[in-house]
Scaffold this active site. Structure first.
Site, mmCIF file in Angstrom:
data_model
loop_
_atom_site.group_PDB
_atom_site.id
_atom_site.type_symbol
_atom_site.label_atom_id
_atom_site.label_comp_id
_atom_site.label_asym_id
_atom_site.label_seq_id
_atom_site.Cartn_x
_atom_site.Cartn_y
_atom_site.Cartn_z
ATOM 1 N N GLY A 145 2.870 2.615 -1.904
ATOM 2 C CA GLY A 145 2.434 1.936 -3.128
ATOM 3 C C GLY A 145 3.517 1.812 -4.184
ATOM 4 N N SER A 158 4.596 0.601 1.652
ATOM 5 C CA SER A 158 5.101 -0.660 1.093
ATOM 6 C C SER A 158 5.472 -1.695 2.154
ATOM 7 C CB SER A 158 6.283 -0.403 0.142
ATOM 8 O OG SER A 158 5.861 0.382 -0.955
ATOM 9 N N GLU A 200 -2.757 10.858 0.423
ATOM 10 C CA GLU A 200 -3.613 10.833 -0.765
ATOM 11 C C GLU A 200 -4.732 11.867 -0.639
ATOM 12 O OE1 GLU A 200 -4.375 6.624 -0.622
ATOM 13 O OE2 GLU A 200 -2.285 6.260 -1.164
ATOM 14 N N HIS A 204 -4.315 11.515 5.458
ATOM 15 C CA HIS A 204 -3.499 10.640 4.601
ATOM 16 C C HIS A 204 -2.952 11.464 3.431
ATOM 17 C CE1 HIS A 204 -2.280 7.412 1.945
ATOM 18 N NE2 HIS A 204 -2.327 6.614 3.000
ATOM 19 N N LYS A 207 -8.144 1.572 1.652
ATOM 20 C CA LYS A 207 -8.305 2.621 0.631
ATOM 21 C C LYS A 207 -9.610 2.393 -0.152
ATOM 22 C CE LYS A 207 -3.360 3.304 0.690
ATOM 23 N NZ LYS A 207 -2.145 3.690 0.001
ATOM 24 N N ASN A 241 -5.247 -0.166 5.954
ATOM 25 C CA ASN A 241 -5.973 0.881 5.231
ATOM 26 C C ASN A 241 -6.366 0.302 3.877
ATOM 27 O OD1 ASN A 241 -6.877 3.102 3.869
ATOM 28 N ND2 ASN A 241 -4.935 4.217 3.888
ATOM 29 N N GLU A 271 4.398 8.102 7.108
ATOM 30 C CA GLU A 271 4.335 7.481 5.787
ATOM 31 C C GLU A 271 5.048 8.376 4.774
ATOM 32 O OE1 GLU A 271 0.668 4.641 5.633
ATOM 33 O OE2 GLU A 271 0.065 6.589 4.901
HETATM 34 P P1 13P Z 1 1.011 0.660 0.745
HETATM 35 O O1 13P Z 1 1.233 -0.276 1.912
HETATM 36 O O2 13P Z 1 0.139 0.079 -0.321
HETATM 37 O O3 13P Z 1 2.313 1.215 0.243
HETATM 38 O O4 13P Z 1 0.177 1.907 1.309
HETATM 39 C C1 13P Z 1 0.604 2.520 2.470
HETATM 40 C C2 13P Z 1 -0.436 3.457 2.923
HETATM 41 O O5 13P Z 1 -0.670 4.484 2.313
HETATM 42 C C3 13P Z 1 -1.213 3.103 4.126
HETATM 43 O O6 13P Z 1 -1.999 4.170 4.547
#
Ligand code: 13P
Length: 254
Positions: free
Chosen positions: A170, A210, A96, A94, A11, A9, A164
């Site tokens: 992150g 992560s 976010e 997601h 982002k 992803n 997740e």
């Molecule tokens: P990170 O791997 O940067 O922690 O992000 C995970 C994520 O949100 C994947 O969709």
């Protein structure tokens, strides 16, 4: 047998030229790995260029979102068939998007249905916040997130789920393999009760939060975990390759 899957992803990162460069760096080696489904999810603006670049490749393309309406006056939105024209997968719900764009369980449910209707495979993201985790509410939150608020009219086993935990995204603070395996085991049990045993056995469930080349083995060594949804580490070609390679080796001997 569930086919392992690693999805990147990206982002809100990479311009079109940066995205093209990243794909060029990854493609030759990724193409040599056969027992893992490899999916990259760049920003919308790069999808058409990357689709062209991936002709003849085994790497699949995913979008990071869609809108559930088919067409019309929805300025700025992207419809399911626009995505299906370019991609096989789409990330939905997601954390976010739930957090920054107020996506409710009802909206997420409509998006999952709309994606399935045009033949896309949704990667449905679920997970609890730190506060919910510390209050012992993880199971309750996950149960709500996998229960369609409307009448369920689709086959849940055809989805990919990404567990997740929000506190692991992150932050550099990943869950442990054991924790993630237990929670995903719980998710399968709930799917078995709410949908069907067949769906619970067939749905692929990824861990996300992560994930790096240093810790991927810990996750894919677990029997309930079918792969990973990778954020930051999917933006580095060597790191993403290593994640896919390790998954391929570990899942091959199982
Ligand atoms: P990170 O791997 O940067 O922690 O992000 C995970 C994520 O949100 C994947 O969709």
């Amino acid at each position: 047998m569930r086919v392992p899957l690693i999805a990147g992803n990206w982002k809100m990162n990479t311009t079109v030229s940066e995205a093209v460069e990243l794909v060029n760096q990854m493609r030759p080696e990724l193409d040599r790995i056969d027992n893992v489904e490899k999916v990259i999810c760049p920003p919308f603006v790069s999808l058409a260029a990357i689709k062209e670049l991936l002709k003849g490749s085994t790497i699949k393309l995913g979008a990071q979102n869609l809108y559930f309406e088919e067409k019309g006056a929805y300025t700025g939105e992207i419809s399911p068939s626009m995505v299906a024209d370019l991609c096989q997968f789409v990330i939905i719900g997601h954390s976010e998007r739930r957090q920054h764009f107020n996506e409710t369980i009802e909206v997420v449910d409509k998006k999952v249905k709309a994606a399935l209707e045009v033949g896309l495979t949704p990667i449905l993201c679920i997970g609890e916040s730190l506060e919910e985790n510390e209050a012992g509410r993880t199971e309750e939150v996950l149960t709500r997130q996998i229960s369609s608020p409307s009448d369920q009219k689709y086959y849940f086993g055809g989805l990919v789920l990404a567990y997740e935990p929000i506190w692991a995204i992150g932050t550099g603070r990943a869950a442990t393999g054991k924790q993630a395996n237990e929670t995903i085991g719980f998710i399968r049990q709930r799917i078995s009760q709410q949908h069907s045993m067949k769906a619970a056995q067939e749905v692929r469930v990824l861990y996300g939060g992560s994930v790096t080349a240093d810790n991927i083995a810990e996750f894919v060594n677990q029997p309930e975990i079918d792969g990973a949804l990778v954020g930051g580490a999917s933006l580095k070609a060597s790191e993403f390759l290593s994640i896919v390679k390790q998954t391929s080796e570990i899942k091959r001997v199982r």
